[in-house]
Design an enzyme around this catalytic site. Structure first.
Site, PDB file in Angstrom:
ATOM      1  N   GLY A  46     -12.772   9.721   8.585  1.00  0.00           N
ATOM      2  CA  GLY A  46     -14.164   9.718   8.177  1.00  0.00           C
ATOM      3  C   GLY A  46     -14.726   8.309   8.221  1.00  0.00           C
ATOM      4  N   GLN A  51     -20.300   1.425   6.066  1.00  0.00           N
ATOM      5  CA  GLN A  51     -19.146   0.742   6.665  1.00  0.00           C
ATOM      6  C   GLN A  51     -19.482   0.094   8.002  1.00  0.00           C
ATOM      7  OE1 GLN A  51     -16.427   4.341   5.986  1.00  0.00           O
ATOM      8  NE2 GLN A  51     -15.029   2.616   5.733  1.00  0.00           N
ATOM      9  N   HIS A 135     -14.443  11.042  -0.585  1.00  0.00           N
ATOM     10  CA  HIS A 135     -14.216   9.621  -0.297  1.00  0.00           C
ATOM     11  C   HIS A 135     -15.449   9.033   0.406  1.00  0.00           C
ATOM     12  CE1 HIS A 135     -11.518   6.217   1.218  1.00  0.00           C
ATOM     13  NE2 HIS A 135     -12.601   6.089   1.947  1.00  0.00           N
ATOM     14  N   GLU A 136     -15.974   9.768   1.402  1.00  0.00           N
ATOM     15  CA  GLU A 136     -17.109   9.249   2.179  1.00  0.00           C
ATOM     16  C   GLU A 136     -18.409   9.257   1.371  1.00  0.00           C
ATOM     17  OE1 GLU A 136     -16.280   7.670   4.706  1.00  0.00           O
ATOM     18  OE2 GLU A 136     -14.311   8.557   5.012  1.00  0.00           O
ATOM     19  N   HIS A 139     -18.703   6.267  -0.689  1.00  0.00           N
ATOM     20  CA  HIS A 139     -19.193   5.086   0.038  1.00  0.00           C
ATOM     21  C   HIS A 139     -20.723   4.992  -0.030  1.00  0.00           C
ATOM     22  CE1 HIS A 139     -15.817   3.103   1.941  1.00  0.00           C
ATOM     23  NE2 HIS A 139     -15.345   4.224   2.445  1.00  0.00           N
TER      24      HIS A 139
HETATM   25 NI    NI Z   1     -13.398   4.605   3.226  1.00  0.00          NI
END
Ligand code: NI
Length: 169
Positions: A46, A51, A135-136, A139
């Protein structure tokens, strides 16, 4: 398509709350294509827009890692509105190289998002997909998986993290 630079732990953009995507235009579609290429090149499951230094609410998941033959997918303005259960799984992050730790998260989630064609979805996810999604989505809220491990474990990683933040990992 183009491979974009993935920013590392220590970069301030990884701690920003992302802005909602208001319109899916050519620029967004191009970013999605680039993010998918960047994720595959980095062998990630992912990748979230922050990011690649874009603080907008957008992420891509390489569902091929979860269900063989599935196409990578983009999730725009994803919001997790319910969850259930708990599981522990080892996680890593393309922005925090060479660190993997067990993280506890809900096992099942309910999520609303918009796809690349502008269609709205309301789905339940569990297992690996729910794990990667959480998790994403973290972010997009400036949260990293290392925030969710015990303070003692984080202390043990502090030197490694400092090295990553200083660009000398
Ligand atoms: Ni990550």
């Amino acid at each position: 398509m183009a491979i974009r630079k993935i920013i590392n732990y220590g970069h301030p953009y990884l701690r920003v709350k992302s802005q909602k995507v208001e319109k899916i235009d050519d620029e967004i579609r191009k970013l999605i294509e680039d993010m998918i290429e960047t994720m595959i090149d980095a062998e990630g499951i992912g990748l979230a827009a922050p990011q690649v230094a874009q603080t907008i609410s957008l992420l891509v998941i390489n569902t091929d890692h979860i269900e063989e033959g599935a196409e990578p997918e983009a999730f725009i303005n994803p919001v997790i509105y319910d969850d259930e259960g708990e599981s522990s799984m080892e996680e890593g992050c393309l922005s925090i190289p060479d660190i993997r730790e067990d993280v506890k998260r809900p096992e099942t989630i309910k999520i609303k998002y918009t796809d690349i064609d502008g269609l709205e979805h309301d789905e339940q996810m569990s297992g690996m997909l729910a794990r990667v999604m959480q998790h994403e989505v973290d972010h997009l809220n400036g949260v990293l998986f290392i925030d969710k491990i015990s303070p003692m474990k984080r202390r043990l990683l502090s030197k490694k993290l400092k090295n990553i933040a200083s660009g000398s990992n």
